[in-house]
Design an enzyme around this catalytic site. Structure first.
Site, PDB file in Angstrom:
ATOM      1  N   ASP A   4      43.494  47.664  54.821  1.00  0.00           N
ATOM      2  CA  ASP A   4      43.745  46.212  55.133  1.00  0.00           C
ATOM      3  C   ASP A   4      44.912  45.911  54.831  1.00  0.00           C
ATOM      4  OD1 ASP A   4      43.310  45.843  52.650  1.00  0.00           O
ATOM      5  OD2 ASP A   4      41.319  45.547  52.653  1.00  0.00           O
ATOM      6  N   ASP A  50      47.877  42.762  53.252  1.00  0.00           N
ATOM      7  CA  ASP A  50      47.921  41.589  52.919  1.00  0.00           C
ATOM      8  C   ASP A  50      49.503  41.101  53.071  1.00  0.00           C
ATOM      9  OD1 ASP A  50      45.584  41.669  51.643  1.00  0.00           O
ATOM     10  OD2 ASP A  50      46.307  42.752  49.762  1.00  0.00           O
ATOM     11  N   ASP A  88      50.148  43.946  39.600  1.00  0.00           N
ATOM     12  CA  ASP A  88      49.364  44.629  38.307  1.00  0.00           C
ATOM     13  C   ASP A  88      50.122  46.021  38.105  1.00  0.00           C
ATOM     14  OD1 ASP A  88      48.403  45.874  40.805  1.00  0.00           O
ATOM     15  OD2 ASP A  88      46.262  45.783  40.191  1.00  0.00           O
TER      16      ASP A  88
HETATM   17  P1  ATP Z   1      43.054  48.757  47.967  1.00  0.00           P
HETATM   18  O1  ATP Z   1      43.902  49.587  49.095  1.00  0.00           O
HETATM   19  O2  ATP Z   1      41.990  49.460  47.167  1.00  0.00           O
HETATM   20  O3  ATP Z   1      42.458  47.509  48.364  1.00  0.00           O
HETATM   21  P2  ATP Z   1      45.202  47.022  46.765  1.00  0.00           P
HETATM   22  O4  ATP Z   1      46.175  47.331  45.879  1.00  0.00           O
HETATM   23  O5  ATP Z   1      45.184  46.354  48.240  1.00  0.00           O
HETATM   24  O6  ATP Z   1      44.291  48.255  46.901  1.00  0.00           O
HETATM   25  P3  ATP Z   1      43.587  44.617  45.952  1.00  0.00           P
HETATM   26  O7  ATP Z   1      42.402  44.355  45.236  1.00  0.00           O
HETATM   27  O8  ATP Z   1      43.320  44.406  47.407  1.00  0.00           O
HETATM   28  O9  ATP Z   1      44.092  46.064  46.043  1.00  0.00           O
HETATM   29  O10 ATP Z   1      44.831  43.830  45.544  1.00  0.00           O
HETATM   30  C1  ATP Z   1      45.892  43.651  46.562  1.00  0.00           C
HETATM   31  C2  ATP Z   1      47.468  43.496  45.740  1.00  0.00           C
HETATM   32  O11 ATP Z   1      47.105  42.246  44.553  1.00  0.00           O
HETATM   33  C3  ATP Z   1      47.435  44.488  44.681  1.00  0.00           C
HETATM   34  O12 ATP Z   1      48.413  45.509  45.430  1.00  0.00           O
HETATM   35  C4  ATP Z   1      48.259  44.001  43.762  1.00  0.00           C
HETATM   36  O13 ATP Z   1      49.667  43.746  43.889  1.00  0.00           O
HETATM   37  C5  ATP Z   1      47.839  42.529  43.464  1.00  0.00           C
HETATM   38  N1  ATP Z   1      46.503  41.984  42.498  1.00  0.00           N
HETATM   39  C6  ATP Z   1      45.201  42.310  42.835  1.00  0.00           C
HETATM   40  N2  ATP Z   1      44.483  42.213  41.593  1.00  0.00           N
HETATM   41  C7  ATP Z   1      45.432  41.870  40.882  1.00  0.00           C
HETATM   42  C8  ATP Z   1      45.262  41.597  39.207  1.00  0.00           C
HETATM   43  N3  ATP Z   1      44.150  41.583  38.552  1.00  0.00           N
HETATM   44  N4  ATP Z   1      46.503  41.575  38.494  1.00  0.00           N
HETATM   45  C9  ATP Z   1      47.706  41.695  39.209  1.00  0.00           C
HETATM   46  N5  ATP Z   1      47.632  41.903  40.550  1.00  0.00           N
HETATM   47  C10 ATP Z   1      46.769  41.965  41.451  1.00  0.00           C
HETATM   48 MG    MG Z   2      43.876  45.825  49.383  1.00  0.00          MG
END
Ligand code: ATP
Ligand code: MG
Length: 453
Positions: free
Chosen positions: A73, A75, A149
């Site tokens: 997905d 963002d 993060d």
């Molecule tokens: P995935 O592909 O598994 O969804 P992702 O990196 O997109 O991995 P998400 O949980 O969708 O993970 O979060 C999107 C983004 O938001 C992360 O890449 C990070 O930059 C930020 N983020 C999410 N959760 C946190 C957190 N608890 N603390 C700080 N930043 C966060």
């Molecule tokens: Mg994500």
């Protein structure tokens, strides 16, 4: 002055003279294949940019693009406020939990748009352990980057110029396959202990090494997860289990010492010698489905993770004199109650789990109308898949699974023939034999009948 102080607290290295300036990489340097981008994500950044705002693909999608993997997905991060974003799109909804975001919908696809967050969590409302409770300030892009993060999750990609902006050395970390938290690890885990689970998920999913400073405090800080609202822990656990690498994630949890007394679910899942094979098969099946792009049901998954706990209690209630079906329901209640204290299992998921469990003894009753009633059951597929797992793990005889496979496939006369065929009892696994005998009791028939209604 204040920003400098915060940077010092967070242990962020200043880059050259201007610490807020990112490293910029062009297409030749980052090598992102534009074909892997979602056209809808590009549409969103383009619309925002045409309206005069900054807009970038951000986070996990950029990380995956840099790894040459198609992101699941997308963002988008922008300096437009949620209201300003909403006005630019026909189907956009402001979703507010801890922080307001906008969901821009294109058919099935949702692009999540967030406004850059402000850097400081200093002024934010915190609980007594330092966990940030509310922090809704908007900020600049470099401030947004510092709030993310991991270094590999804090990069921004502009599809128009095909430029990657890297504020925290994410590119070298991607190249060295290193998972590194931004800032001082202890402080970042304290602000949001869910990050402890996120380290494990990303390390396992991406097969990255955890930087020693990022790893070091994990075990000591693990109990902080107990202060996080159950719904957030559940969301993060679900991401972990549905990542397509659930088995690797659970092994990593064990490796990081995160399996003791952290969540009742993990205690059960990781420390049940009898159920280990069952859980391993269930997770391997789930991982395979996720990797093939097939849907997985959280209800099925949690039913599998907790089945051996249910089994144990089911046997205990029967040993104490309960009839099999009421005993199974009591066992299910016990298990679900213990879990929901720490893990907010949504009602729909809990009811799916209950259905799948309740079907199990009914599969073992292969006489009269009972099997035909099972064919009409709304969750036949899930219940049957679960039955096959029980067979494959050696809990019950393979013969039952084979019988049901044939019964489901057969036509009318074929089904009658199967019903007439006396189930083979010799050589069956011991527990199955016991249950089959019990399952012929009058009480069970009555209770099972009641269950159908
Ligand atoms: P995935 O592909 O598994 O969804 P992702 O990196 O997109 O991995 P998400 O949980 O969708 O993970 O979060 C999107 C983004 O938001 C992360 O890449 C990070 O930059 C930020 N983020 C999410 N959760 C946190 C957190 N608890 N603390 C700080 N930043 C966060
Ligand atoms: Mg994500």
């Amino acid at each position: 002055m204040i920003k400098k102080f915060i940077r010092r607290i967070l242990g962020v290295k200043s880059k050259a003279d201007s610490p807020n300036k990112p490293v910029q990489l062009g297409p030749k340097e980052h090598g992102i294949d534009p074909q892997l981008l979602s056209p809808n994500a590009v549409r969103v950044t383009q619309t925002l940019q045409e309206a005069g705002f900054k807009a970038f693909v951000v986070g996990g999608a950029v990380r995956d693009l840099l790894l040459g993997v198609k992101p699941k997905d997308f963002d988008v991060a922008t300096n437009a406020t949620p209201e300003q974003v909403k006005r630019l799109f026909r189907r956009a909804f402001i979703i507010g939990r801890r922080f307001q975001i906008v969901h821009v919908m294109f058919g099935q696809e949702i692009i999540e748009v967030t406004t850059f967050r402000g850097a400081s969590s200093e002024g934010a409302l915190k609980d007594e352990h330092g966990r940030v409770l509310r922090d809704n300030t908007f900020g600049e892009q470099h401030e947004d980057a510092i709030r993310r993060d991991f270094t590999i999750n804090a990069m921004y990609y502009d599809p128009a110029s095909q430029t990657v902006l890297d504020y925290h050395n994410g590119i070298p970390d991607i190249r060295n396959r290193t998972l590194r938290i931004i800032g001082v690890p202890e402080a970042r885990y304290r602000e949001d202990p869910v990050r402890l689970l996120r380290v494990v998920r990303f390390a396992a999913k991406l097969n990255f090494n955890i930087d020693p400073a990022t790893r070091e405090p994990i075990q000591v800080m693990a109990p902080l997860i107990n202060n996080v609202p159950a719904a957030r822990v559940f969301d993060e656990m679900l991401k972990l289990l549905m990542s397509g690498h659930a088995l690797a994630c659970l092994q990593q949890l064990r490796k990081e010492g995160l399996h003791h007394g952290l969540l009742p679910l993990l205690d059960v899942v990781l420390e049940q010698p009898l159920g280990e094979k069952f859980v391993r098969l269930a997770l391997a099946g789930t991982d395979q489905r996720v990797q093939e792009g097939k849907p997985v049901s959280p209800g099925f998954l949690f039913a599998a993770l907790l089945w051996h706990q249910v089994l144990e209690k089911w046997h205990a209630y029967q040993a104490a004199g309960e009839y099999p079906i009421p005993a199974l329901h009591l066992a299910a209640d016990d298990v679900l109650n213990t879990q929901t204290e720490k893990l907010a299992l949504q009602r729909k998921i809990a009811s799916d789990m209950r259905d799948i469990w309740a079907m199990q003894p009914r599969f073992e009753r292969r006489v009269g109308k009972s099997p035909y009633k099972m064919l009409e059951h709304l969750r036949l597929r899930a219940g049957y898949d679960f039955l096959l797992l029980r067979c494959a793990s050696g809990e019950i005889s393979e013969e039952i699974g084979q019988w049901w496979t044939e019964f489901i496939d057969a036509d009318g006369p074929g089904r009658e023939a199967l019903l007439a065929r006396k189930p083979k009892i010799d050589g069956e696994a011991q527990p199955a034999k016991k249950r089959r005998r019990r399952s012929r009791s009058k009480h069970k028939d009555a209770a099972a009948g009641g269950d159908v209604a």
